[in-house]
Write an enzyme that holds these catalytic residues in place. Structure first.
Site, PDB file in Angstrom:
ATOM      1  N   ARG A 252       0.803  -1.219   0.000  1.00  0.00           N
ATOM      2  CA  ARG A 252       0.000   0.000   0.000  1.00  0.00           C
ATOM      3  C   ARG A 252       0.835   1.269   0.000  1.00  0.00           C
ATOM      4  NH1 ARG A 252      -4.477   0.960   4.600  1.00  0.00           N
ATOM      5  NH2 ARG A 252      -5.226  -1.018   3.763  1.00  0.00           N
TER       6      ARG A 252
ATOM      7  N   TYR B   5     -17.343  13.180 -14.203  1.00  0.00           N
ATOM      8  CA  TYR B   5     -17.252  14.339 -15.088  1.00  0.00           C
ATOM      9  C   TYR B   5     -15.943  14.403 -15.862  1.00  0.00           C
ATOM     10  CZ  TYR B   5     -21.143  16.007 -12.229  1.00  0.00           C
ATOM     11  OH  TYR B   5     -22.343  16.126 -11.578  1.00  0.00           O
TER      12      TYR B   5
ATOM     13  N   HIS C 135      -8.028  -3.977  -7.602  1.00  0.00           N
ATOM     14  CA  HIS C 135      -7.805  -3.213  -6.370  1.00  0.00           C
ATOM     15  C   HIS C 135      -9.128  -3.045  -5.609  1.00  0.00           C
ATOM     16  CE1 HIS C 135      -5.067  -0.678  -4.048  1.00  0.00           C
ATOM     17  NE2 HIS C 135      -6.023   0.229  -3.931  1.00  0.00           N
TER      18      HIS C 135
END
Length: 750
Positions: A36, A127, A82
């Site tokens: 991570r 968007y 993931h």
């Protein structure tokens, strides 16, 4: 009552809670460290970044394709590789797309991807649109060529690369930061051309020392044009240890009297800087600044204007204050803690990092060449069988038409292998018929030459090294650019003190006998005409500037400092100094000093000891004051005497016995604290019994006269008169004329 639930512990593993918690925490720690928070040395990416880049390449989002909605990419990353939060995944993707955050962005975005003022102001992933940048090919171009290992994804349905086959040390180029469990990483970005040059140097000369590598890698190169002001020796120390700090400072220029800031340190918001300066202006801590403006626009992404109050303002001094008190100067931690090729995290210095990355590159290129060699050999093997089939096309067609199992017959008839027979049978008849012998032989020759080149390269470490050097240089030429963050030497930042900020105007500090202090504007003040508390009266005054320190001396020999402008106005009765300081019990304030910091004063006790000191050596921030004058047993502090002439003036000391001694002031030492040297001889026993002590001490300039008063009488001693009292320092002196055995006061004559 039996509820039907089996409450027995049969088949359940038992484990002490301390053992279980330790194992669980270690497992969690290793997961956070390796999967991570820390980047891999090979490609410089954390797992989430690697999965984003790989998923985008699988979606066909290359630099020449059309942009696709970011939500599509995030969905693929989460669904395939993931299984974590979409917000965290999208933020990692945004970071790789922001040119002000990443030195060499990996994602090319359309839409609102944040701004330097507010990097978190990016639009939602539904968007924005994205694709990979051309630079991303440095990580992906060799992916399908057998260069890296693959591992199953979280549910075992797909494969994902363990590391991407980077052609350049991407971790040094883009940097990274992360916090794991018990460790962290902070690698700054660097310039591609500089890093490539250092790699080539180390490749050609493996014993190159770190100092030589740092001639190419001058220092970090952030995606901003702000200056790096870390000294060269600190940069070398940072690269040699793998730990350190980098200081960045905003760039500014003068424009018609205004200060225009044109570049900010990495990840510093212009709006926040303006707010920090505004807070100081509102708090009246920046009186030399009149106005602030933000004139940033599309053409000038950073243009912050600071308007000084007048042309007389020292702009450089103001900017040094702002560098020290705002984010216009910022320090970044450096910690080269990465996951090495052995899968373990460790802190490396620059040379170790480049050495290990070159090992990774050698492994990657060797695997790529071996993969290609296998492909070439397989193709040559197929072409050999195809040529046999072409030369015996009629027989091949007959066998295929007449035989139920043509494959073993072809293998037996023409000596083909299993692979060759399958390839001939899989080839369409019209393609086989259209093939020409020359085409097959031409391809065989080209592949044979390629095989020889590959075998020679794999068999020679020098050839392999040359190939890697050429590829690194080619990528540097293709993707490299000029340094953005100049490395310069600058004066250290220093915040303005209260005395620098306060306005400078003439004031008079007045001290009363009870230890009350106040300040009056101007130097023409009549202290006797001020209003005092009952039982109190004027004691001393000091004329100075409002931005200077007032120095108070108490009867124990300690000195205290206070900014003059912080005292109450002389229109009031002032305030007790015991509220500002913590003097020793029983001590009282006896004098106040102020004015030119270079001015000399004579500090002495009536025991006949003293020294000279400059006013600038007296201030202290301690409320308990500074132990300035050490007193002999039975002695008391005398009021300080101004030294008008340090080089050629004379000290005049008078005892209560009517003895006077004159000697050059240059014979007294210059100290910042202590007892000093003997001025006039006072017997110790007579001093302790308070039978003999100094009652007057004054410094007379060269050619000056002395006026001594005794009751209503006074006597003026000219320079020739003083000569008759001159003697060696420490002597008891000569008797004054009859009638002046008890001197009340002395002063310098005109």
């Amino acid at each position: 009552m039996n509820s039907g639930i089996d409450t027995s512990l049969e088949g359940i593993e038992k484990m002490p809670i301390n053992v279980f918690s330790e194992k669980a925490y270690l497992d969690y720690s290793m997961y956070v460290i390796l999967d991570r928070a820390l980047p891999h040395l090979g490609d410089g990416l954390k797992p989430v970044q690697r999965r984003i880049v790989y998923a985008m390449s699988e979606l066909g989002l290359s630099a020449v394709s059309k942009h696709k909605k970011s939500a599509r990419t995030v969905g693929d990353v989460l669904g395939k590789f993931h299984p974590h939060g979409d917000t965290a995944c999208y933020e990692a993707m945004v970071l790789m797309a922001q040119p002000f955050s990443y030195r060499y962005p990996l994602v090319d975005g359309q839409g609102n991807w944040g701004s330097p003022d507010d990097p978190k102001s990016f639009a939602a992933m539904r968007y924005t649109e994205s694709r990979l940048t051309p630079y991303a090919q440095v990580l992906l171009s060799e992916l399908g060529q057998g260069t890296v290992d693959w591992s199953p994804n979280f549910d075992g349905t797909l494969k994902e690369p363990v590391v991407l086959p980077a052609r350049l040390p991407n971790l040094l180029l883009n940097g990274t930061s992360g916090i794991a469990v018990g460790m962290a990483t902070d690698v700054p970005p660097h310039n591609l051309r500089e890093v490539a040059a250092a790699c080539i140097l180390l490749l050609e000369s493996p014993k190159t020392p770190l100092e030589s590598l740092c001639e190419h890698i001058q220092g970090p190169d952030y995606p901003t044009e702000a200056e790096i002001i870390t000294p060269r020796d600190e940069l070398l120390k940072m690269y040699s240890s793998g730990n350190g700090n980098i200081r960045m400072r905003a760039r500014y220029e003068r424009e018609q009297g205004d200060i225009v800031i044109t570049a900010l340190p990495h990840q510093v918001s212009g709006a926040k800087v303006l707010e920090q300066i505004s807070q100081q202006m509102r708090a009246r801590k920046l009186p030399m600044v009149e106005d602030l403006r933000d004139e940033s626009d599309h053409e000038n992404p950073t243009r912050l204007v600071i308007v000084p109050r007048s042309n007389r303002i020292d702009v450089d001094r103001v900017m040094l204050h702002l560098f020290a008190s705002t984010d216009l100067e910022r320090t970044y931690r450096v910690n080269f803690n990465v996951i090495g090729l052995d899968g373990r995290p460790r802190v490396m210095n620059l040379r170790q990092f480049l050495e290990e990355w070159l090992v990774f590159r050698f492994q990657t290129v060797r695997r790529r060449l071996e993969f290609r060699l296998r492909k070439v050999l397989d193709r040559l093997h197929q072409l050999d069988g195809l040529l046999v089939a072409f030369l015996n096309i009629d027989e091949v067609i007959r066998i295929i038409r007449t035989e139920d199992e043509p494959k073993p017959v072809l293998m037996a008839r023409f000596g083909l292998t299993d692979v060759q027979a399958d390839y001939v049978l899989d080839t369409k008849l019209r393609q086989l018929a259209r093939l020409e012998e020359m085409k097959i032989r031409t391809e065989q020759q080209e592949l044979t030459r390629e095989r020889e080149v590959l075998e020679r390269t794999l068999g020679s470490k020098q050839r392999l090294k040359t190939l890697i050097r050429k590829e690194i240089q080619a990528d540097a030429d293709k993707y490299g650019d000029d340094r953005r963050s100049p490395i310069v030497t600058r004066t250290a930042a220093e915040a303005l003190s209260e005395s620098d900020i306060a306005p400078s105007e003439p004031v008079t500090v007045v001290l009363s006998e009870k230890g009350w202090a106040r300040v009056a504007k101007g130097h023409e003040i009549d202290p006797a005409g001020l209003n005092y508390k009952a039982g109190d009266k004027f004691l001393d005054l000091a004329r100075m500037r409002s931005n200077q320190s007032a120095i108070f001396l108490d009867s124990s020999g300690r000195s205290y400092a206070l900014q003059a402008h912080t005292l109450p106005s002389a229109r009031s009765q002032g305030e007790p100094l015991t509220g500002r300081f913590t003097p020793q019990a029983g001590s009282t304030f006896i004098s106040v000093l102020g004015g030119d910091p270079e001015q000399w004063y004579l500090m002495a006790s009536d025991g006949g000891y003293g020294f000279v000191v400059q006013l600038k050596d007296l201030p202290t921030k301690s409320k308990a004051g500074k132990a300035l004058l050490s007193l002999p047993k039975g002695a008391r502090v005398l009021p300080p005497s101004l030294v008008p002439d340090r080089e050629s003036g004379r000290v005049v000391a008078i005892s209560n016995e009517g003895r006077m001694l004159v000697f050059p002031i240059s014979q007294l030492p210059a100290l910042t604290r202590g007892k000093g040297n003997k001025i006039i001889g006072i017997p110790t026993k007579r001093l302790q019994a308070r039978e003999e002590f100094v009652i007057a001490l004054i410094c007379v300039p060269e050619g000056g006269s002395l006026v001594a008063c005794s009751g209503k009488r006074h006597i003026t001693l000219r320079p020739r008169d003083l000569d008759s009292y001159q003697g060696e320092r420490g002597r008891r002196g000569n008797k004054l004329p009859r009638g002046f055995q008890k001197v009340d006061s002395v002063s310098i004559g005109t």
